[in-house]
Enzyme design. Structure first.
Site, short mmCIF file in Angstrom:
data_model
loop_
_atom_site.label_atom_id
_atom_site.label_comp_id
_atom_site.label_asym_id
_atom_site.label_seq_id
_atom_site.Cartn_x
_atom_site.Cartn_y
_atom_site.Cartn_z
CB CYS A 1 2.50 48.13 -13.14
SG CYS A 1 0.88 48.61 -13.72
CB CYS B 1 13.71 52.46 -13.52
SG CYS B 1 13.35 50.71 -13.61
#
Ligand code: FES
Length: 293
Positions: free
Chosen positions: A35, A105
């Site tokens: 990913c 993130c």
């Protein structure tokens, strides 16, 4: 080219706490190389149950490295219960913000922390488990994860969801389902009773400002600190400067500077005025305050 804050750049070029603790008390792994991002977080507790050391290994972009680095700084010195309350928004705010397209993130950082805490508490799997139905098969994102990012970050479009957890960013086959999840969560939120909060005033008299600051401390800030055995006292208000003192556990907490910015100042700006800033009155603190670093 992404617009990164100075703090993101600083942590990207000089990441803190890189590595892995061999005899860690908690280990959390999230993401996958397939990913494009992966993060392994390890932490060690001291004899008082506070995180004494935290390290990370990550594979990803500049913001993945910066968020992992600040995450280790944020949780250092926290109890497990305190660390469990860190949100992806806290991580992004600590960096002075992230480009929307990189918010995933900060979510990865929060997930790694949760996985590490779960590993410490249950001794269970060291991998982040997929809970609930997988909605986005391209990135392995579940319904629960999508619901959570929508709720916690007040997201309203599929594009937002892609920015925060990647779901929808591949073949696009899951977009209809993401849309339905957004509608459902937003619908539930609009039916929930509104939290009573005073309207922000820009022209408060000094007396009104002090009263509102005191009310916000009493209702919004103190209960959160009390949950960790701490307390806060309003010492004075000088113009837009609010002077406070920490008591109990908060007076000894190594993260007082973080608490001032991310909890006290953020709440006062939200409920009273954007112009307020907070300083600690160290002279009246019951216990000496230990600075980080
Ligand atoms: S299934 Fe979600 S982008 Fe392909």
């Amino acid at each position: 080219m992404w617009e990164y804050t100075d703090k993101v750049k600083e942590h990207f070029f000089n990441p803190r706490n890189v590595g892995e603790i061999k005899d860690a008390d908690g280990v959390g792994e999230v993401g996958s190389l397939a990913c494009g991002d992966a993060l392994k977080l390890t932490f060690k507790l001291d004899e008082k149950g506070r995180i004494a050391d935290a390290k990370f290994k990550t594979f990803g972009c500049a913001s993945a490295i910066a968020t992992s680095s600040v995450l280790t700084e944020i949780i250092n010195g926290m109890t497990i219960d305190e660390a469990a309350r860190v949100t992806n928004r806290d991580i992004a705010d600590y960096l002075g913000g992230l480009p929307e397209q990189k918010m995933h993130c900060s979510v990865m950082g929060r997930e790694a922390l949760e996985a590490a805490i779960d590993n410490y508490r249950t001794g269970g799997t060291k991998k982040h488990e997929l809970e609930g139905k997988v909605v986005c098969t391209c990135f392995g994102v579940t319904e629960n994860e999508i619901e959570r990012v929508v709720r916690e970050n007040d997201l309203s479009t599929v594009e937002d969801v892609t920015n925060y957890c990647k779901a929808g960013g591949g073949c696009g086959g899951c977009k209809d389902e993401i849309e339905k999840i957004i509608e459902r969560v937003q619908g539930e939120k609009s039916k929930a009773p509104a939290v009573s909060r005073p309207a922000k005033h820009h022209k408060l008299t000094n007396i009104q400002k002090i009263q509102l600051v005191q009310q916000t401390i009493n209702e919004q800030i103190r209960p959160a600190l009390r949950a960790d055995g701490g307390n806060i006292e309003l010492i004075d208000v000088e113009g837009n400067k609010v002077i406070v003192a920490f008591r109990g556990m908060c007076a000894q907490c190594r993260l007082t500077e973080f608490t001032i910015k991310e909890v006290v100042e953020a709440r006062l700006r939200e409920f009273v005025s954007d112009e307020l800033y907070v300083e600690e009155d160290k002279d009246s603190a019951a216990e000496p305050h230990v600075h980080r670093g």
